[in-house]
Enzyme design. Structure first.
Site, PDB file in Angstrom:
ATOM      1  N   GLN A 112      -5.415  -1.717   9.614  1.00 33.08           N
ATOM      2  CA  GLN A 112      -5.299  -3.047   9.016  1.00 33.08           C
ATOM      3  C   GLN A 112      -5.938  -4.105   9.918  1.00 33.08           C
ATOM      4  O   GLN A 112      -5.689  -4.138  11.130  1.00 33.08           O
ATOM      5  CB  GLN A 112      -3.807  -3.355   8.775  1.00 33.08           C
ATOM      6  CG  GLN A 112      -3.540  -4.656   8.057  1.00 33.08           C
ATOM      7  CD  GLN A 112      -4.056  -4.665   6.634  1.00 33.08           C
ATOM      8  OE1 GLN A 112      -4.080  -3.639   5.959  1.00 33.08           O
ATOM      9  NE2 GLN A 112      -4.474  -5.826   6.163  1.00 33.08           N
TER      10      GLN A 112
ATOM     11  N   ASP B 209     -11.669   2.493   3.876  1.00 36.66           N
ATOM     12  CA  ASP B 209     -12.092   1.091   3.799  1.00 36.66           C
ATOM     13  C   ASP B 209     -13.594   0.977   3.555  1.00 36.66           C
ATOM     14  O   ASP B 209     -14.077  -0.098   3.180  1.00 36.66           O
ATOM     15  CB  ASP B 209     -11.788   0.378   5.127  1.00 36.66           C
ATOM     16  CG  ASP B 209     -10.513  -0.446   5.092  1.00 36.66           C
ATOM     17  OD1 ASP B 209     -10.182  -0.984   4.018  1.00 36.66           O
ATOM     18  OD2 ASP B 209      -9.870  -0.557   6.149  1.00 36.66           O
TER      19      ASP B 209
ATOM     20  N   LYS C 195       0.834  -1.200   0.000  1.00 40.55           N
ATOM     21  CA  LYS C 195       0.000   0.000   0.000  1.00 40.55           C
ATOM     22  C   LYS C 195       0.869   1.249   0.000  1.00 40.55           C
ATOM     23  O   LYS C 195       0.614   2.207  -0.743  1.00 40.55           O
ATOM     24  CB  LYS C 195      -0.891   0.030   1.243  1.00 40.55           C
ATOM     25  CG  LYS C 195      -2.082  -0.878   1.170  1.00 40.55           C
ATOM     26  CD  LYS C 195      -2.828  -0.896   2.502  1.00 40.55           C
ATOM     27  CE  LYS C 195      -3.885  -1.977   2.482  1.00 40.55           C
ATOM     28  NZ  LYS C 195      -4.463  -2.278   3.789  1.00 40.55           N
TER      29      LYS C 195
HETATM   30  N1  GUN Z   1      -7.423  -7.069   5.920  1.00 40.52           N
HETATM   31  C1  GUN Z   1      -7.730  -7.802   4.827  1.00 40.52           C
HETATM   32  N2  GUN Z   1      -8.402  -7.046   3.927  1.00 40.52           N
HETATM   33  C2  GUN Z   1      -8.516  -5.821   4.470  1.00 40.52           C
HETATM   34  C3  GUN Z   1      -9.103  -4.593   4.022  1.00 40.52           C
HETATM   35  O1  GUN Z   1      -9.678  -4.488   2.931  1.00 40.52           O
HETATM   36  N3  GUN Z   1      -9.007  -3.535   4.872  1.00 40.52           N
HETATM   37  C4  GUN Z   1      -8.402  -3.631   6.084  1.00 40.52           C
HETATM   38  N4  GUN Z   1      -8.359  -2.542   6.859  1.00 40.52           N
HETATM   39  N5  GUN Z   1      -7.840  -4.751   6.537  1.00 40.52           N
HETATM   40  C5  GUN Z   1      -7.912  -5.825   5.720  1.00 40.52           C
END
Ligand code: GUN
Length: 280
Positions: free
Chosen positions: A94, A117, A50
């Site tokens: 996350q 998100d 990311k």
């Molecule tokens: N863990 C796995 N997929 C995601 C996601 O799309 N967002 C977040 N914050 N954590 C994740």
């Protein structure tokens, strides 16, 4: 027949380039903050990619790391600081979080305007109301892949296999908003194979390696495989037995290189959407 492979890497690269050119036209630099609690290796890899993708798109990304034994109060204080920081347009905590922290308490603490998100109840509500604001990245990426593949969704029978808050539920809402007739199936569904066989658009987010077999897939359907599973021999596979399914489907996403690359590209897109929403 053999299905066309939908190239998520290519579609994601095009979206990242589009985001970069939107960012270049802005008079400010959008900011994305990613919070990582503990040292889950898969999460660490995801967070690093990311960071890299955000930087390449001209987004100022920062990662805040908290120890695995951080308290919920400490994480909530971190989120409050990011909510108040005018340089931060997007906040992503996350998941999964360590057991002492309630994920829902953290998600609800994020400013909905910065919730890239799309997990905050306000944004979930907007999506289910049919006026989406910030939409979860993976289902948003699936909609973009379907658009790229030229699938016209209106009136089709769609089946979403999986009912998670991150993929299945928002996926169903997006497909309903696009005028599909949507069924949501899951681990307790009776005769999953028969349900899948009725679908013209099949989105699989079941979390079980190669669960969907070739004879579950109807001829000329479009199959989107959200799964990513590592087998004991080290191979990465989806939730569909891709080669078998490709013998029936008109189009299918490969794993890897299908939905996966879209998630981060959509996160960057959401960051710019959030920045424009807050600063315009
Ligand atoms: N863990 C796995 N997929 C995601 C996601 O799309 N967002 C977040 N914050 N954590 C994740």
């Amino acid at each position: 027949m053999t299905a066309i492979l939908i190239d998520g890497k290519q579609v994601a690269a095009a979206l990242r380039a589009e985001v970069a050119s939107r960012v270049a036209a802005l008079t400010f630099t959008p900011g994305l903050a990613v919070v990582l609690v503990g040292d889950n290796p898969a999460s660490a890899v995801y967070v690093r990619s990311k960071d890299r993708a955000a930087a390449a798109a001209g987004i100022a990304a920062r990662t805040i790391r908290l120890p695995a034994d951080a308290t919920e109060a400490a994480l909530l204080a971190t989120v409050a600081g990011l909510n108040a920081d005018p340089a931060v347009d997007g906040i992503l905590v996350q998941l999964p979080l360590p057991p002492q922290i309630r994920p829902q308490a953290v998600i609800e603490a994020i400013d909905p305007a910065k919730d890239v998100d799309g997990f905050h109840p306000v944004n979930v509500g907007h999506l289910h109301d049919g006026r989406p604001t910030l939409v979860p990245c993976t289902p948003l990426g699936v909609m973009r892949l379907l658009a790229h593949a030229g699938v016209s969704i209106r009136g089709t029978r769609a089946l979403v296999l999986g009912r998670s808050a991150i993929v299945g539920k928002p996926m169903a809402a997006l497909l309903i908003n696009a005028d599909a007739t949507v069924t949501v199936a899951h681990s307790r569904t009776r005769d999953l194979a028969a349900e899948c066989r009725r679908a013209e658009v099949l989105v699989v987010a079941a979390g079980r390696a190669e669960m969907v077999r070739g004879d579950w897939v109807s001829n000329d359907s479009v199959v989107i495989d959200v799964g990513i599973n590592r087998l004991p021999d080290g191979r990465l596979v989806g939730d569909c037995a891709t080669a078998e399914c490709a013998a029936h489907a008109a189009a299918i996403t490969p794993v890897p290189g299908g939905v996966g690359p879209m998630t981060i590209a959509c996160l960057l897109d959401n960051t710019v959407t959030a920045a424009l929403g807050r600063r315009a």
